[in-house]
Design a protein around this motif. Structure first.
Motif, PDB file in Angstrom:
ATOM      1  N   ILE A  78       0.870  -1.173   0.000  1.00  0.00           N
ATOM      2  CA  ILE A  78       0.000   0.000   0.000  1.00  0.00           C
ATOM      3  C   ILE A  78       0.910   1.228   0.000  1.00  0.00           C
ATOM      4  CG2 ILE A  78      -1.783   1.261   1.245  1.00  0.00           C
ATOM      5  CD1 ILE A  78      -2.726  -1.386   2.397  1.00  0.00           C
ATOM      6  N   TYR A  79       0.882   1.994  -1.096  1.00  0.00           N
ATOM      7  CA  TYR A  79       1.829   3.096  -1.287  1.00  0.00           C
ATOM      8  C   TYR A  79       1.266   4.427  -0.809  1.00  0.00           C
ATOM      9  CZ  TYR A  79       4.442  -0.297  -3.982  1.00  0.00           C
ATOM     10  OH  TYR A  79       5.145  -1.419  -4.360  1.00  0.00           O
ATOM     11  N   LEU A  80       0.547   4.399   0.282  1.00  0.00           N
ATOM     12  CA  LEU A  80       0.032   5.631   0.871  1.00  0.00           C
ATOM     13  C   LEU A  80       1.209   6.479   1.358  1.00  0.00           C
ATOM     14  CD1 LEU A  80      -2.683   7.014   1.704  1.00  0.00           C
ATOM     15  CD2 LEU A  80      -2.357   5.965   3.945  1.00  0.00           C
ATOM     16  N   GLN A  81       1.150   7.782   1.114  1.00  0.00           N
ATOM     17  CA  GLN A  81       2.223   8.687   1.524  1.00  0.00           C
ATOM     18  C   GLN A  81       2.394   8.652   3.034  1.00  0.00           C
ATOM     19  OE1 GLN A  81       4.260  10.932  -0.423  1.00  0.00           O
ATOM     20  NE2 GLN A  81       5.333  11.175   1.516  1.00  0.00           N
ATOM     21  N   GLY A  82       3.636   8.459   3.485  1.00  0.00           N
ATOM     22  CA  GLY A  82       3.924   8.465   4.909  1.00  0.00           C
ATOM     23  C   GLY A  82       4.180   9.879   5.415  1.00  0.00           C
ATOM     24  N   ASP A  83       4.034  10.077   6.705  1.00  0.00           N
ATOM     25  CA  ASP A  83       4.304  11.381   7.307  1.00  0.00           C
ATOM     26  C   ASP A  83       5.797  11.697   7.235  1.00  0.00           C
ATOM     27  OD1 ASP A  83       1.621  11.583   7.976  1.00  0.00           O
ATOM     28  OD2 ASP A  83       1.917  10.659   9.943  1.00  0.00           O
ATOM     29  N   LEU A  84       6.119  12.984   7.177  1.00  0.00           N
ATOM     30  CA  LEU A  84       7.513  13.420   7.162  1.00  0.00           C
ATOM     31  C   LEU A  84       7.997  13.674   8.585  1.00  0.00           C
ATOM     32  CD1 LEU A  84       7.791  15.860   4.116  1.00  0.00           C
ATOM     33  CD2 LEU A  84       7.858  13.362   4.189  1.00  0.00           C
ATOM     34  N   GLN A  85       9.215  13.231   8.847  1.00  0.00           N
ATOM     35  CA  GLN A  85       9.840  13.441  10.154  1.00  0.00           C
ATOM     36  C   GLN A  85      11.132  14.229   9.954  1.00  0.00           C
ATOM     37  OE1 GLN A  85      10.653   9.860  12.364  1.00  0.00           O
ATOM     38  NE2 GLN A  85      12.050  10.879  13.767  1.00  0.00           N
ATOM     39  N   GLU A  86      11.238  15.354  10.636  1.00  0.00           N
ATOM     40  CA  GLU A  86      12.419  16.196  10.480  1.00  0.00           C
ATOM     41  C   GLU A  86      13.602  15.611  11.241  1.00  0.00           C
ATOM     42  OE1 GLU A  86      13.697  20.925  10.780  1.00  0.00           O
ATOM     43  OE2 GLU A  86      11.873  20.196  11.780  1.00  0.00           O
ATOM     44  N   THR A  87      14.740  15.519  10.553  1.00  0.00           N
ATOM     45  CA  THR A  87      15.970  15.012  11.170  1.00  0.00           C
ATOM     46  C   THR A  87      17.066  16.068  11.194  1.00  0.00           C
ATOM     47  OG1 THR A  87      16.834  14.185   9.063  1.00  0.00           O
ATOM     48  CG2 THR A  87      15.431  12.695  10.331  1.00  0.00           C
ATOM     49  N   LYS A  88      16.947  17.080  10.323  1.00  0.00           N
ATOM     50  CA  LYS A  88      17.945  18.146  10.174  1.00  0.00           C
ATOM     51  C   LYS A  88      19.285  17.631   9.664  1.00  0.00           C
ATOM     52  CE  LYS A  88      15.812  21.159  13.641  1.00  0.00           C
ATOM     53  NZ  LYS A  88      16.010  21.971  14.880  1.00  0.00           N
ATOM     54  N   SER A  89      19.355  16.386   9.264  1.00  0.00           N
ATOM     55  CA  SER A  89      20.574  15.858   8.656  1.00  0.00           C
ATOM     56  C   SER A  89      20.604  16.283   7.193  1.00  0.00           C
ATOM     57  CB  SER A  89      20.611  14.340   8.764  1.00  0.00           C
ATOM     58  OG  SER A  89      21.721  13.812   8.039  1.00  0.00           O
ATOM     59  N   GLN A 255      14.823  18.096   1.830  1.00  0.00           N
ATOM     60  CA  GLN A 255      16.070  17.841   2.542  1.00  0.00           C
ATOM     61  C   GLN A 255      15.870  17.988   4.044  1.00  0.00           C
ATOM     62  OE1 GLN A 255      19.177  20.673   1.786  1.00  0.00           O
ATOM     63  NE2 GLN A 255      20.814  19.288   2.424  1.00  0.00           N
ATOM     64  N   GLY A 256      16.579  17.141   4.792  1.00  0.00           N
ATOM     65  CA  GLY A 256      16.500  17.211   6.247  1.00  0.00           C
ATOM     66  C   GLY A 256      15.291  16.506   6.825  1.00  0.00           C
ATOM     67  N   TYR A 257      14.612  15.716   5.998  1.00  0.00           N
ATOM     68  CA  TYR A 257      13.445  14.953   6.437  1.00  0.00           C
ATOM     69  C   TYR A 257      13.584  13.507   5.956  1.00  0.00           C
ATOM     70  CZ  TYR A 257      11.033  19.390   7.391  1.00  0.00           C
ATOM     71  OH  TYR A 257      10.675  20.616   7.875  1.00  0.00           O
ATOM     72  N   ILE A 258      12.867  12.623   6.619  1.00  0.00           N
ATOM     73  CA  ILE A 258      12.689  11.262   6.132  1.00  0.00           C
ATOM     74  C   ILE A 258      11.190  10.957   6.133  1.00  0.00           C
ATOM     75  CG2 ILE A 258      14.938  10.352   6.855  1.00  0.00           C
ATOM     76  CD1 ILE A 258      13.542   9.141   9.302  1.00  0.00           C
ATOM     77  N   GLU A 259      10.805  10.080   5.237  1.00  0.00           N
ATOM     78  CA  GLU A 259       9.410   9.647   5.186  1.00  0.00           C
ATOM     79  C   GLU A 259       9.219   8.490   6.159  1.00  0.00           C
ATOM     80  OE1 GLU A 259       6.061   7.916   2.032  1.00  0.00           O
ATOM     81  OE2 GLU A 259       8.173   8.072   1.469  1.00  0.00           O
ATOM     82  N   ARG A 260       8.303   8.632   7.070  1.00  0.00           N
ATOM     83  CA  ARG A 260       8.042   7.580   8.040  1.00  0.00           C
ATOM     84  C   ARG A 260       7.248   6.449   7.397  1.00  0.00           C
ATOM     85  NH1 ARG A 260       5.604   9.917  13.463  1.00  0.00           N
ATOM     86  NH2 ARG A 260       5.994   7.750  14.017  1.00  0.00           N
ATOM     87  N   SER A 261       7.285   5.295   8.040  1.00  0.00           N
ATOM     88  CA  SER A 261       6.491   4.168   7.579  1.00  0.00           C
ATOM     89  C   SER A 261       5.017   4.533   7.565  1.00  0.00           C
ATOM     90  CB  SER A 261       6.728   2.966   8.497  1.00  0.00           C
ATOM     91  OG  SER A 261       5.750   1.972   8.309  1.00  0.00           O
TER      92      SER A 261
END
Length: 303
Positions: A78-89, A255-261
């Motif tokens: 299921i390719y539903l968009q995941g929430d973005l989590q800021e990492t600042k990396s 940039q500086g974010y990752i997509e959460r599961s």
């Protein structure tokens, strides 16, 4: 009697596979870019039951259809968009994808939240999805949504599993300047272009072209095959359906974010309990048939 035993056993196997799929989803709850799986079940072909000589010799009377069990046919993502989590990396990237037009710019049909549209004729159309394009050790292209990126000793941009991230020329991205020195601070634009964060100049590859992430557009993501480690591949016959994504409001790199599961833990727990209860129900039916067979052998046989 044995037919019912086999039907119940098939139900147990199906629920076990559903349970395995759900537990895999839960175990990847914190895996960046992970797309949850959904076990799809279907019944075995139905059989038509008929009575021969019903009322008169040679007369066939149809009694009805008999279902012979169920199986877990496939595991769809299921390719539903995941929430973005800021990492600042500075090397972490997240793809935000909501493709609503085809490659010619024409509007696609309205998709539901799961990225699917069913035509009045019953045809299913899936929403195209965007992926980071990577390269495995054999030099083969693979696709991922895990943007937790790092740099190896050679200055190449890689995924946590060691896959090389590719640019729009299909080459591994090398974070070095013209003098061969590794660039520590980079800025990544929403279209995937890399800039030197110090002077704001674009990074250039060996051919003098700006280094840009290769974001691939997959027309039918349900044709993709999981390889593990958050990486997907396509069969050779589906390779022509992959094109470079047009970076606009439909597809962007952050940039500086990752997509959460995109796994829903609450719904996963509910589905896991439902699969467990269904498994127990089929198990009790197997025990019932086993006791019936025991009585037929040990008691009826003595009469």
């Amino acid at each position: 009697m044995l037919r019912g035993l086999y039907t119940a056993a098939a139900g147990m196997i199906t629920q076990q596979r559903k349970h395995d799929t759900i537990t895999n989803n839960i175990s990847n709850l914190n895996t960046p870019g992970f797309k949850q799986g959904s076990a799809v079940s279907r019944s075995f072909p139905e059989m038509l039951i008929s009575a021969l000589g019903a009322g008169a010799p040679g007369v066939v009377k149809n009694i009805g259809k008999l279902n012979t069990g169920v199986l877990a046919e496939e595991d769809l993502s299921i390719y539903l968009q995941g929430d973005l989590q800021e990492t600042k990396s500075p090397l972490d990237v997240a793809i935000v994808s909501n493709i609503v037009t085809d490659v010619t710019g024409q509007a696609l049909p309205p998709f539901d939240k799961s990225g699917k549209y069913v035509t009045p004729e019953g045809e299913r159309i899936f929403q195209p999805q965007a992926f980071i394009t990577v390269q495995n050790e054999q030099g083969e292209e693979r696709y991922s949504r895990n943007g937790k990126l790092t740099v190896n000793v050679e200055g190449q941009l890689i995924t946590p599993e060691g896959y090389k991230v590719l640019d729009t020329n299909g080459q591994p991205i090398l974070l070095r300047d013209a003098n061969g020195q590794m660039i520590a601070n980079v800025k990544i634009l929403q279209n995937g272009t890399f800039l030197d964060a110090v002077n704001g100049q674009p990074l250039l590859d060996a051919g003098g072209n700006p280094v840009t992430l290769l974001i691939s557009r997959v027309e039918n993501p349900n044709r993709m095959i999981r390889e593990g480690n958050g990486v997907y591949r396509l069969n050779e016959e589906d390779a022509a359906t992959v094109t470079p994504a047009v970076m606009n409001e439909e597809v962007q790199v952050h940039q500086g974010y990752i997509e959460r599961s995109n796994v829903d833990p609450t719904q996963s727990m509910i589905d896991m309990m439902a699969a467990l209860r269904a498994y127990e129900t089929n198990q009790k039916m197997v025990q019932f048939y086993d006791k019936s067979l025991e009585k037929a052998v040990n008691e009826v046989g003595r009469v």
